[in-house]
Scaffold this motif. Sequence first.
Motif, PDB file in Angstrom:
ATOM      1  N   ARG A   1      42.212  40.055  13.967  1.00 56.85           N
ATOM      2  CA  ARG A   1      40.986  39.601  13.324  1.00 56.85           C
ATOM      3  C   ARG A   1      40.561  38.247  13.893  1.00 56.85           C
ATOM      4  O   ARG A   1      41.377  37.357  14.102  1.00 56.85           O
ATOM      5  CB  ARG A   1      41.195  39.483  11.812  1.00 56.85           C
ATOM      6  CG  ARG A   1      39.893  39.185  11.024  1.00 56.85           C
ATOM      7  CD  ARG A   1      40.186  39.092   9.535  1.00 56.85           C
ATOM      8  NE  ARG A   1      40.789  40.326   9.053  1.00 56.85           N
ATOM      9  CZ  ARG A   1      40.127  41.454   8.814  1.00 56.85           C
ATOM     10  NH1 ARG A   1      38.814  41.491   9.020  1.00 56.85           N
ATOM     11  NH2 ARG A   1      40.757  42.523   8.378  1.00 56.85           N
ATOM     12  N   VAL A   2      39.250  38.117  14.147  1.00 54.64           N
ATOM     13  CA  VAL A   2      38.697  36.866  14.678  1.00 54.64           C
ATOM     14  C   VAL A   2      37.552  36.420  13.775  1.00 54.64           C
ATOM     15  O   VAL A   2      37.080  37.172  12.911  1.00 54.64           O
ATOM     16  CB  VAL A   2      38.188  37.053  16.131  1.00 54.64           C
ATOM     17  CG1 VAL A   2      39.337  37.363  17.069  1.00 54.64           C
ATOM     18  CG2 VAL A   2      37.134  38.155  16.183  1.00 54.64           C
TER      19      VAL A   2
ATOM     20  N   ALA B   1      39.152  50.074  11.251  1.00 49.12           N
ATOM     21  CA  ALA B   1      39.720  49.935   9.898  1.00 49.12           C
ATOM     22  C   ALA B   1      40.457  48.614   9.814  1.00 49.12           C
ATOM     23  O   ALA B   1      41.083  48.170  10.792  1.00 49.12           O
ATOM     24  CB  ALA B   1      40.660  51.094   9.596  1.00 49.12           C
ATOM     25  N   ASN B   2      40.377  47.979   8.662  1.00 49.64           N
ATOM     26  CA  ASN B   2      41.088  46.726   8.426  1.00 49.64           C
ATOM     27  C   ASN B   2      42.506  47.017   7.967  1.00 49.64           C
ATOM     28  O   ASN B   2      42.727  47.908   7.121  1.00 49.64           O
ATOM     29  CB  ASN B   2      40.356  45.894   7.375  1.00 49.64           C
ATOM     30  CG  ASN B   2      39.005  45.414   7.873  1.00 49.64           C
ATOM     31  OD1 ASN B   2      38.914  44.826   8.947  1.00 49.64           O
ATOM     32  ND2 ASN B   2      37.950  45.669   7.104  1.00 49.64           N
TER      33      ASN B   2
ATOM     34  N   PRO C   1      53.111  42.603   8.599  1.00 49.44           N
ATOM     35  CA  PRO C   1      54.388  42.787   9.316  1.00 49.44           C
ATOM     36  C   PRO C   1      54.200  43.696  10.529  1.00 49.44           C
ATOM     37  O   PRO C   1      53.514  44.724  10.454  1.00 49.44           O
ATOM     38  CB  PRO C   1      55.291  43.433   8.266  1.00 49.44           C
ATOM     39  CG  PRO C   1      54.720  43.001   6.951  1.00 49.44           C
ATOM     40  CD  PRO C   1      53.234  42.944   7.161  1.00 49.44           C
ATOM     41  N   LYS C   2      54.799  43.319  11.631  1.00 49.72           N
ATOM     42  CA  LYS C   2      54.623  44.081  12.877  1.00 49.72           C
ATOM     43  C   LYS C   2      55.117  45.515  12.749  1.00 49.72           C
ATOM     44  O   LYS C   2      54.490  46.453  13.249  1.00 49.72           O
ATOM     45  CB  LYS C   2      55.335  43.360  14.023  1.00 49.72           C
ATOM     46  CG  LYS C   2      54.737  41.991  14.361  1.00 49.72           C
ATOM     47  CD  LYS C   2      55.509  41.323  15.488  1.00 49.72           C
ATOM     48  CE  LYS C   2      54.857  39.981  15.878  1.00 49.72           C
ATOM     49  NZ  LYS C   2      54.836  39.031  14.745  1.00 49.72           N
ATOM     50  N   ALA C   3      56.254  45.703  12.078  1.00 51.45           N
ATOM     51  CA  ALA C   3      56.796  47.060  11.921  1.00 51.45           C
ATOM     52  C   ALA C   3      55.845  47.929  11.113  1.00 51.45           C
ATOM     53  O   ALA C   3      55.665  49.122  11.402  1.00 51.45           O
ATOM     54  CB  ALA C   3      58.168  46.996  11.247  1.00 51.45           C
TER      55      ALA C   3
ATOM     56  N   LEU D   1      42.263  49.199  14.975  1.00 44.35           N
ATOM     57  CA  LEU D   1      42.914  48.637  13.784  1.00 44.35           C
ATOM     58  C   LEU D   1      42.792  47.127  13.836  1.00 44.35           C
ATOM     59  O   LEU D   1      43.407  46.468  14.683  1.00 44.35           O
ATOM     60  CB  LEU D   1      44.378  49.058  13.725  1.00 44.35           C
ATOM     61  CG  LEU D   1      44.648  50.570  13.584  1.00 44.35           C
ATOM     62  CD1 LEU D   1      46.153  50.830  13.530  1.00 44.35           C
ATOM     63  CD2 LEU D   1      43.956  51.133  12.348  1.00 44.35           C
ATOM     64  N   VAL D   2      41.959  46.572  12.975  1.00 46.18           N
ATOM     65  CA  VAL D   2      41.739  45.122  12.914  1.00 46.18           C
ATOM     66  C   VAL D   2      42.731  44.545  11.909  1.00 46.18           C
ATOM     67  O   VAL D   2      42.632  44.805  10.702  1.00 46.18           O
ATOM     68  CB  VAL D   2      40.283  44.811  12.498  1.00 46.18           C
ATOM     69  CG1 VAL D   2      40.056  43.308  12.499  1.00 46.18           C
ATOM     70  CG2 VAL D   2      39.296  45.505  13.436  1.00 46.18           C
ATOM     71  N   TYR D   3      43.707  43.784  12.405  1.00 46.02           N
ATOM     72  CA  TYR D   3      44.808  43.369  11.534  1.00 46.02           C
ATOM     73  C   TYR D   3      44.838  41.860  11.320  1.00 46.02           C
ATOM     74  O   TYR D   3      44.396  41.080  12.156  1.00 46.02           O
ATOM     75  CB  TYR D   3      46.144  43.845  12.102  1.00 46.02           C
ATOM     76  CG  TYR D   3      46.539  43.214  13.409  1.00 46.02           C
ATOM     77  CD1 TYR D   3      47.362  42.081  13.447  1.00 46.02           C
ATOM     78  CD2 TYR D   3      46.094  43.750  14.620  1.00 46.02           C
ATOM     79  CE1 TYR D   3      47.733  41.499  14.644  1.00 46.02           C
ATOM     80  CE2 TYR D   3      46.459  43.180  15.824  1.00 46.02           C
ATOM     81  CZ  TYR D   3      47.280  42.053  15.829  1.00 46.02           C
ATOM     82  OH  TYR D   3      47.636  41.468  17.026  1.00 46.02           O
ATOM     83  N   ASP D   4      45.341  41.471  10.149  1.00 49.57           N
ATOM     84  CA  ASP D   4      45.573  40.065   9.828  1.00 49.57           C
ATOM     85  C   ASP D   4      46.918  39.646  10.399  1.00 49.57           C
ATOM     86  O   ASP D   4      47.844  40.463  10.546  1.00 49.57           O
ATOM     87  CB  ASP D   4      45.560  39.856   8.310  1.00 49.57           C
ATOM     88  CG  ASP D   4      44.200  40.168   7.700  1.00 49.57           C
ATOM     89  OD1 ASP D   4      43.191  39.817   8.341  1.00 49.57           O
ATOM     90  OD2 ASP D   4      44.159  40.776   6.614  1.00 49.57           O
TER      91      ASP D   4
END
Length: 432
Positions: free
Chosen positions: A392-393, A412-413, A369-371, A362-365
């Motif tokens: 994400r980098v 997945a983004n 929100p963390k939850a 899971l590629v996240y921005d």
Amino acid sequence: MAKTVNAPRGMRDFLPQDKARREHALSVIRGVYRAHGFDEIEAPMLEDYSRLHAGLGGDNEKLSFSVLKRGLTADDFHAAADEGVERIADLGLRFDLTVPLTRFYATNRAQLPPVFRSIQIAPVWRAERPQKGRYRQFVQADIDIIGEPGLMAEIELLTASSQAFAELGLTDVTIRVNDRRVLFGLLAHCGFEAEVHDRALITIDKLDKIGASGVVEELEELDATAAARMGEVLEAVAPKIAGEGIALTREEIVAALPEGLGGEGVTNLVDLGEALEHAIPSNVTLRFDPTLVRGMGYYTGTIFEVAHPASGSSVGGGGRYDGMVGRFLGQDVPAVGFSIGFERVVDLIELPENDGPASIALVYDTDVPKAQLMSIKRELVAAGHRVRLEKRVKNMKAMLDRIAGEGFSEFANVRPDTLSASDLDVRSQGDR
């Protein structure tokens, strides 16, 4: 100058992919052995020094790591130079799993079935000179049957272990088989006196290292005439062992031995070959080798050793050791065991592709929100996926290449508007 941070010599760190391959192999071996009716046990890594040095472990006893007694003085260390290590050591790390098993059985016999089928998969330690394929800490994977005097024990061990090799994906496996009674018969036939038989076997066990001429030269120190006769036997049998080898049949076994040499050992091997003819997978070949010795002093009957063309050393072996348990119980108990050379086998196999739920990254921005992120991850884990979170980098290609090498076949983004797993656009690494 920076200090070295390597693992101790002869011991290794395992990176994730290496560890995954090892765990896959262990899982396959355990699964096959359990399917064949064996039960896994666990014994301490430490045993009494006297038990580890009872004369049954062959040269491995010289390679054992000893544990010092508590409260030693300088005088104790000085005295040890004359009295031996036992003056200052009372425990030692196990150098194999067979010696601890016999002690385990003697301790727990009342709670075990009359015929006990055990699995032991655990590390052992030897003060080896480190080299490729030889380590100071390594894993052994053993099965043993205690309490069965008949040939069914050997048959069960060889069928189970052969299937384990097949399930691991190994082909062209050869199991060389002999019987200690055949070896003693050969020695008597050549003229060696019974009191030198054990010393003669130690020399014959070096055949692959020093050759037939070297074996004969060493045996001459015991009996020159008998050594010459043994040389004739080795010369005659060498071409029969080479190539396809000697089949485990009465005709080929008898033809490979000096005329008139038979007895209980030969009968045992013939019966074993007949019983296993259609009982082992096609990836395994059984062959009789009258020069096979196996170095351990505790073997009493059937012995076996496993070879694979991609390995320069044996990848397994074992045999019958009927007299060993009696050392602790005061009465003989039949026993036979088989050990897979795990460290060598694991180098021969590949980690299979995962055919279950995909591993997803899971590629996240950073503004997700963390939850919310953890809720999506929880959904995927509950569905059976392996899930990793990756921030994400800028260089996404390098990051995706890295996680692909770590086994994550999909990604997945995750953005602030991704509210659940059903909102994900899961993509294969090949589609990026």
